[in-house]
Design a protein around this motif. Structure first.
Motif, PDB file in Angstrom:
ATOM      1  N   VAL A  76       0.853  -1.181   0.000  1.00 42.76           N
ATOM      2  CA  VAL A  76       0.000   0.000   0.000  1.00 42.76           C
ATOM      3  C   VAL A  76       0.888   1.229   0.000  1.00 42.76           C
ATOM      4  CG1 VAL A  76      -0.201   0.016   2.519  1.00 42.76           C
ATOM      5  CG2 VAL A  76      -1.924   1.182   1.153  1.00 42.76           C
ATOM      6  N   TYR A 131      -0.149  10.921   0.716  1.00 37.26           N
ATOM      7  CA  TYR A 131       0.215  11.954   1.703  1.00 37.26           C
ATOM      8  C   TYR A 131      -1.008  12.777   2.083  1.00 37.26           C
ATOM      9  CZ  TYR A 131       3.431  15.148   4.025  1.00 37.26           C
ATOM     10  OH  TYR A 131       4.119  15.864   4.959  1.00 37.26           O
ATOM     11  N   PHE A 181      -3.637  11.968   5.137  1.00 33.27           N
ATOM     12  CA  PHE A 181      -3.424  12.435   6.511  1.00 33.27           C
ATOM     13  C   PHE A 181      -3.313  13.946   6.568  1.00 33.27           C
ATOM     14  CE2 PHE A 181      -1.324   8.301   8.225  1.00 33.27           C
ATOM     15  CZ  PHE A 181      -2.515   7.647   8.008  1.00 33.27           C
ATOM     16  N   SER A 182      -2.721  14.509   5.515  1.00 37.94           N
ATOM     17  CA  SER A 182      -2.491  15.945   5.513  1.00 37.94           C
ATOM     18  C   SER A 182      -3.807  16.708   5.555  1.00 37.94           C
ATOM     19  CB  SER A 182      -1.695  16.318   4.270  1.00 37.94           C
ATOM     20  OG  SER A 182      -1.104  17.558   4.450  1.00 37.94           O
ATOM     21  N   TYR A 184      -3.536   4.825  12.311  1.00 34.66           N
ATOM     22  CA  TYR A 184      -4.062   3.982  11.241  1.00 34.66           C
ATOM     23  C   TYR A 184      -3.544   2.573  11.422  1.00 34.66           C
ATOM     24  CZ  TYR A 184       0.576   4.271   9.131  1.00 34.66           C
ATOM     25  OH  TYR A 184       1.922   4.179   8.925  1.00 34.66           O
ATOM     26  N   THR A 209       0.757  -2.866   8.333  1.00 35.78           N
ATOM     27  CA  THR A 209       1.479  -1.650   8.708  1.00 35.78           C
ATOM     28  C   THR A 209       0.590  -0.798   9.615  1.00 35.78           C
ATOM     29  OG1 THR A 209       2.687   0.266   7.857  1.00 35.78           O
ATOM     30  CG2 THR A 209       0.710  -0.353   6.670  1.00 35.78           C
ATOM     31  N   MET A 240       8.486  -0.505  13.562  1.00 35.77           N
ATOM     32  CA  MET A 240       7.716  -1.722  13.302  1.00 35.77           C
ATOM     33  C   MET A 240       7.176  -2.319  14.591  1.00 35.77           C
ATOM     34  SD  MET A 240       9.952  -3.651  10.439  1.00 35.77           S
ATOM     35  CE  MET A 240       9.145  -5.229  10.676  1.00 35.77           C
ATOM     36  N   LYS A 276       5.542  12.379  15.039  1.00 41.10           N
ATOM     37  CA  LYS A 276       5.050  11.052  15.419  1.00 41.10           C
ATOM     38  C   LYS A 276       5.036  10.900  16.937  1.00 41.10           C
ATOM     39  CE  LYS A 276       5.394   6.130  14.468  1.00 41.10           C
ATOM     40  NZ  LYS A 276       3.930   5.927  14.488  1.00 41.10           N
ATOM     41  N   ARG A 294       7.641  14.815  -2.870  1.00 43.27           N
ATOM     42  CA  ARG A 294       6.215  15.092  -2.817  1.00 43.27           C
ATOM     43  C   ARG A 294       5.879  16.427  -3.486  1.00 43.27           C
ATOM     44  NH1 ARG A 294       2.328  17.267   0.364  1.00 43.27           N
ATOM     45  NH2 ARG A 294       3.675  18.430   1.766  1.00 43.27           N
ATOM     46  N   GLY A 325       0.442  14.591   8.152  1.00 43.98           N
ATOM     47  CA  GLY A 325       0.922  14.100   6.868  1.00 43.98           C
ATOM     48  C   GLY A 325       2.345  13.568   6.998  1.00 43.98           C
ATOM     49  N   LEU A 326       3.110  14.149   7.919  1.00 41.90           N
ATOM     50  CA  LEU A 326       4.496  13.715   8.134  1.00 41.90           C
ATOM     51  C   LEU A 326       4.575  12.242   8.532  1.00 41.90           C
ATOM     52  CD1 LEU A 326       5.829  16.829  10.068  1.00 41.90           C
ATOM     53  CD2 LEU A 326       6.562  16.059   7.811  1.00 41.90           C
ATOM     54  N   LEU A 327       3.455  11.711   9.083  1.00 45.80           N
ATOM     55  CA  LEU A 327       3.473  10.305   9.517  1.00 45.80           C
ATOM     56  C   LEU A 327       3.531   9.358   8.329  1.00 45.80           C
ATOM     57  CD1 LEU A 327       0.695  10.345  12.262  1.00 45.80           C
ATOM     58  CD2 LEU A 327       3.137  10.783  12.495  1.00 45.80           C
ATOM     59  N   VAL A 328       3.061   9.869   7.170  1.00 52.99           N
ATOM     60  CA  VAL A 328       2.882   8.980   6.029  1.00 52.99           C
ATOM     61  C   VAL A 328       4.208   8.332   5.611  1.00 52.99           C
ATOM     62  CG1 VAL A 328       2.294   8.917   3.586  1.00 52.99           C
ATOM     63  CG2 VAL A 328       0.800  10.098   5.208  1.00 52.99           C
ATOM     64  N   LEU A 336       6.700   7.807   7.326  1.00 59.95           N
ATOM     65  CA  LEU A 336       7.269   6.930   8.349  1.00 59.95           C
ATOM     66  C   LEU A 336       6.636   5.543   8.287  1.00 59.95           C
ATOM     67  CD1 LEU A 336       7.525   9.348  11.403  1.00 59.95           C
ATOM     68  CD2 LEU A 336       9.333   8.581   9.862  1.00 59.95           C
ATOM     69  N   ASP A 337       5.588   5.433   7.468  1.00 62.20           N
ATOM     70  CA  ASP A 337       4.945   4.131   7.315  1.00 62.20           C
ATOM     71  C   ASP A 337       5.957   3.136   6.750  1.00 62.20           C
ATOM     72  OD1 ASP A 337       2.395   2.467   7.071  1.00 62.20           O
ATOM     73  OD2 ASP A 337       3.267   2.348   5.047  1.00 62.20           O
ATOM     74  N   ARG A 338       5.927   1.939   7.310  1.00 58.57           N
ATOM     75  CA  ARG A 338       6.937   0.937   6.967  1.00 58.57           C
ATOM     76  C   ARG A 338       6.970   0.661   5.471  1.00 58.57           C
ATOM     77  NH1 ARG A 338       7.127  -4.559   6.354  1.00 58.57           N
ATOM     78  NH2 ARG A 338       4.850  -4.642   6.432  1.00 58.57           N
ATOM     79  N   LEU A 339       5.769   0.445   4.889  1.00 56.13           N
ATOM     80  CA  LEU A 339       5.718   0.093   3.473  1.00 56.13           C
ATOM     81  C   LEU A 339       6.109   1.275   2.609  1.00 56.13           C
ATOM     82  CD1 LEU A 339       2.441  -1.988   3.320  1.00 56.13           C
ATOM     83  CD2 LEU A 339       4.807  -2.800   3.364  1.00 56.13           C
ATOM     84  N   LYS A 340       5.633   2.435   3.035  1.00 55.05           N
ATOM     85  CA  LYS A 340       5.925   3.646   2.273  1.00 55.05           C
ATOM     86  C   LYS A 340       7.441   3.882   2.259  1.00 55.05           C
ATOM     87  CE  LYS A 340       3.920   7.586   0.658  1.00 55.05           C
ATOM     88  NZ  LYS A 340       2.784   7.672  -0.258  1.00 55.05           N
ATOM     89  N   ASN A 391       9.181   1.360   0.030  1.00 59.11           N
ATOM     90  CA  ASN A 391       9.009   1.704  -1.389  1.00 59.11           C
ATOM     91  C   ASN A 391       9.909   2.850  -1.785  1.00 59.11           C
ATOM     92  OD1 ASN A 391       7.114  -0.234  -1.750  1.00 59.11           O
ATOM     93  ND2 ASN A 391       5.350   1.165  -1.495  1.00 59.11           N
TER      94      ASN A 391
END
Ligand SMILES: Nc1ncnc2c1ncn2[C@@H]1O[C@H](COP(=O)(O)OP(=O)(O)OP(=O)(O)O)[C@@H](O)[C@H]1O
Ligand SMILES: [Mg+2]
Lengths: 457, 346
Positions: free
Chosen positions: A67, A71, A74-75, A87, A97, B15, B103, B195, B322-325, B327-331, B334
């Motif tokens: 996934v 951005y 959440f933003s 989440y 995740t 994680m 976070k 971004r 939005g800053l958390l995005v 930090l997402d493991r999958l993100k 990638n």
């Protein structure tokens, strides 16, 4: 009737205000609830959109689910309020995740639409939206659960704002209702006030029925009031007729008795019979006098209730009565000297004034010796019209006017003078009914002075 | 490689939510109280002691009875320390890693603090009543004037790409940037740039062909540019570079006109603070008029909205969830895969 009873206006105001207060509170609660729900629905909608935006980025492959969280998801949540965001993405029950301890929905979401639930997480109340999407992984369909949670600070702030606005609305509503109830209480009670004023304004002789336009609700009251007035009018006119008839029916037979007795007296030779007949004549005279005075007095009482208000000349009235009495005075060789240099305008009831003046002159003549003089003066003095009747009679004999004017009260000096003791009572009552005054005093050099005054027109 | 180690530990922490071990400090310094000590304020920070020394001295001049312990660690170490409660007792946590700070605040590690009425901080410079920015620092490009001889100064990423493409030999092996796999700050800059700018990946591709040198700190890039080992460095913290390259020196600081990120240095009071009152007082001091002057004097640009209206290319990295995005493991996985493919060729 209790004196502490609330006035109609107070009652009406109180009820309207209680109603307004209840409505204001209801308005406050309604606005709060509706706006609160709307705010929650809006927040939920945004939260749900963020959840769906993430779910749309789910990709399945041989290796598993991946996934790419957008951005903006959440933003955007962050730009609406400064709420904390959590989440979690689960694939077949395993957290892929995110926050692996974020509470799961009470029952798994069905269909495309997100489900919303509230839960405690990380020392805060968190609103969570969850959607489920099937994803193809290595030829197998795996259910993927996407959850996005948000603390409710933003919503609480909106709720507080809404509560403030709602309170303002409620207070404003109440204030407007207060003003409107004042106005409506006044307008509702106005016909009553007008009717009361119209009835209160009437003169004492005004016995017309009330024709004032009144609202339907007051009609019965007005109808019964008019009924009362009509009965009163009928009773009064019956009384008037009765008095007139009674006077007629008593005087006429008495006059006949007197005439017959005088004829008998003239024909009778017997001294004893003659004495008896003279006593009869005197008794008849007294009865006739009494009946006349009683009926006059009744007339005064009756008419004083509803005084005629004509413009009169007191001098003229006095002159008329004087001329009428002159023959009686001449029988005793009494001279009536009228001193009335000009008209003296007054307002009043001619019949009553004549009655009062007649009684004054009658007394003067009755209680004066033969061959004397009676002075009658009518003047306008300052704001008052005055009538002075002065004789050289026997005087009051130390009695006060207040006593003599009492009903059926005669002085000790009356000797054989016929009378009923009502004359001065009539004078006094006529003076009072016209706003005037009456006084009786000893005259210097012997005799009596009567002073009768009225307000000038 | 210590940095790589730390990065791996951070990934593990993100994680699993736990820290594997106690954190590594880079500096640990106690400023004793001027008079008899009545209390100690402990600060955990990514900013060098040298930069913060004058601020602490001024703070202590106002509070003579307070000793200040100032510990410097990397942003990742700080994150690990706060989440694992491995460094309890710190009253203020200061870091330039906005995403990690965000976070921590989002996950409830920060305490609420009401600013005094006199202190006005713009909305974009604080998050809730927990995270407060006290400096805004442009992220710049450094160039060596000598190496650029004869070429026009680039003003946009497009210029920069053209410059590198047209003269690859001049730059080969002499361009530097953050190793985003090892540096949290570098990762934040790269993700935010990816971004917001269309040219980021093209620039990365071009740099990838030039055997770039990868760094874990702005200071190292500045040092190598000074020594001549580098002719170009991207994503350098401007406030570190400015004192090193006064006007007239060889180093040229460029704020790219298409987009120059602005980093917010933030502070919060951790939930585990021993003296949250002192921590709050220190934040109030930082944001107050005296703190403003001292921050300016230390070379960090203090918070002010005017900078953004004067220079439209400056864009603050938004202090929001939005800053958390990234930090997402999958993100993160990638992004690092893509970044490695672009920049690290074997
Ligand atoms: N002019 C007067 N001179 C002397 N006494 C008087 C005079 N007028 C009234 N009085 C006294 O006042 C009393 C009351 O007078 P009033 O006129 O009321 O009654 P009356 O003359 O006796 O009877 P009537 O009702 O027939 O007139 C008289 O009885 C008399 O004693
Ligand atoms: Mg009399």
């Amino acid at each position: 009737m209790r004196s502490a009873a609330l006035s109609l206006r107070q009652r009406l105001m109180l009820q309207l205000l209680v109603i307004a207060a209840v409505l204001a509170v209801l308005l406050y609660l309604t606005v709060r609830t509706v706006a609160g729900r709307a705010a929650e629905a809006t927040q939920d909608g945004i939260l749900g959109a963020a959840t769906i935006a993430i779910a749309e980025q789910l990709r399945g492959s041989e290796a598993g689910v991946s996934v790419d969280i957008p951005y903006s998801a959440f933003s955007i949540l962050g730009s609406i309020s400064e709420d904390r965001i959590f989440y979690r993405i689960d694939v077949a029950g395993q957290t892929l995740t995110g926050y692996d301890d974020l509470p799961l929905p009470p029952k798994p979401p069905q269909g495309q639409a997100p489900v919303y639930y509230t839960s405690d997480y990380k020392q805060a109340e968190v609103r969570i939206s969850a959607v489920s999407r099937p994803v193809l992984v290595a030829n197998r369909v795996e259910p993927v659960l996407v959850m996005v949670g948000q603390t409710r600070l933003g919503q609480a702030a909106i709720a507080a704002q809404v509560a403030k606005v709602a309170a303002g609305l409620g207070i404003g509503f109440f204030a407007i209702a207060l003003v409107l109830s004042l106005v409506s209480a006044r307008s509702v009670l106005r016909p009553i006030d007008l009717l009361a004023a119209a009835v209160g304004r009437r003169g004492p002789r005004d016995l017309r029925s009330v024709e004032h336009p009144t609202p339907k609700e007051l009609r019965p009251l007005v109808v019964s009031l008019n009924g009362f007035i009509a009965r009163l009018r009928a009773a009064l006119s019956r009384t008037e007729t009765f008095i007139a008839e009674a006077a007629h029916h008593i005087r006429t037979p008495l006059a006949t008795v007197r005439t017959q007795t005088e004829i008998a007296l003239r024909q009778s030779e017997d001294e004893a019979t003659r004495r008896t007949l003279r006593a009869v004549i005197r008794a008849v005279e007294e009865s006739s006098r009494s009946a006349g005075q009683l009926l006059d007095h009744a007339t005064v009482i009756y008419r004083a209730e509803r005084l005629a208000d004509e413009a009169l000349d007191l001098a003229g009235v006095v002159r008329g009565v004087t001329e009428a009495l002159r023959p009686t005075a001449e029988l005793k060789d009494i001279a009536l000297r009228l001193d009335a240099p000009g008209p003296v305008p007054v307002r009043g009831d001619r019949m009553l004034l004549e009655s009062a003046v007649r009684n004054l002159l009658d007394n003067a003549v009755k209680y004066s010796p033969d061959d004397s003089e009676i002075g009658i003066a009518v003047r306008a003095e300052g704001a008052r019209a005055t009538l002075r009747v002065q004789d050289r009679g026997r005087g009051l004999g130390g009695k006060a006017k207040a006593d003599l004017a009492e009903r059926f009260h005669r002085g000790g000096n009356v000797a054989d003078v016929v009378g009923s003791g009502l004359g001065l009572t009539i004078v006094e009552e006529v003076a009072t009914a016209h706003g005037g005054s009456f006084d009786l005093s000893d005259r210097e050099g012997g005799g009596t002075c009567a002073l009768f005054t009225l307000p000038l027109r | 490689m210590r940095a790589v180690h730390a990065a791996l530990a951070l990934i593990a922490a993100l994680m699993l939510g736990t820290a594997a071990r106690a954190f590594d400090m880079e500096e640990d310094h106690v400023f004793p109280a001027a008079t008899a000590q009545v209390a100690q304020l402990s600060i955990l920070s990514t900013t060098d002691t040298a930069v913060f020394g004058p601020l602490i001295a001024a703070y202590q001049a106002r509070h003579p009875g307070v000793a200040v312990r100032y510990t410097v660690a990397s942003s990742q170490q700080i994150y690990l320390a706060v989440t694992a409660a491995a460094a309890p007792g710190y009253d203020v946590v200061i870091s330039s890693a906005m995403d990690l700070q965000m976070k921590l605040a989002n996950d409830g590690y920060a305490r609420a603090h009401a600013l005094p009425p006199g202190v006005a901080l713009p909305g974009w410079a604080q998050w809730q009543d927990r995270l407060f920015a006290f400096a805004q620092e442009p992220v710049v490009v450094l160039l060596s004037r000598a190496a650029l001889k004869g070429l026009a100064l680039p003003h946009t990423r497009r210029d920069l790409i053209a410059l590198l493409r047209d003269d690859p030999d001049r730059f080969r092996g002499r361009v530097g940037t953050y190793d985003v796999r090892a540096s949290g700050t570098g990762y934040l800059f790269a993700t935010q740039e990816a971004r917001q700018s269309d040219s980021f990946w093209r620039l990365a591709e071009v740099m990838g062909t030039l055997a770039p040198r990868l760094y874990t700190s702005s200071a190292d890039m500045i040092a190598d540019l000074k020594s001549g080992a580098l002719v170009l460095a991207t994503n350098v913290i401007g406030s570190y570079a400015a004192p090193q390259f006064p006007p007239g020196s060889d180093g040229q600081i460029v704020e790219l006109q298409d987009l120059t990120l602005t980093l917010l240095r933030t502070a919060f009071i951790p939930r585990t603070a021993q003296r949250p009152d002192l921590g709050g007082g220190f934040i109030d001091f930082l944001l107050g008029p005296e703190g403003y002057r001292l921050i300016l004097a230390s070379g960090l640009p203090p918070i002010g909205g005017a900078a953004f209206s004067d220079a439209p290319h400056l864009r603050p990295i938004r202090l929001d969830p939005g800053l958390l995005v990234y930090l997402d493991r999958l993100k993160r996985q990638n992004f690092l895969e893509e970044w490695t493919a672009a920049l690290v060729r074997h």
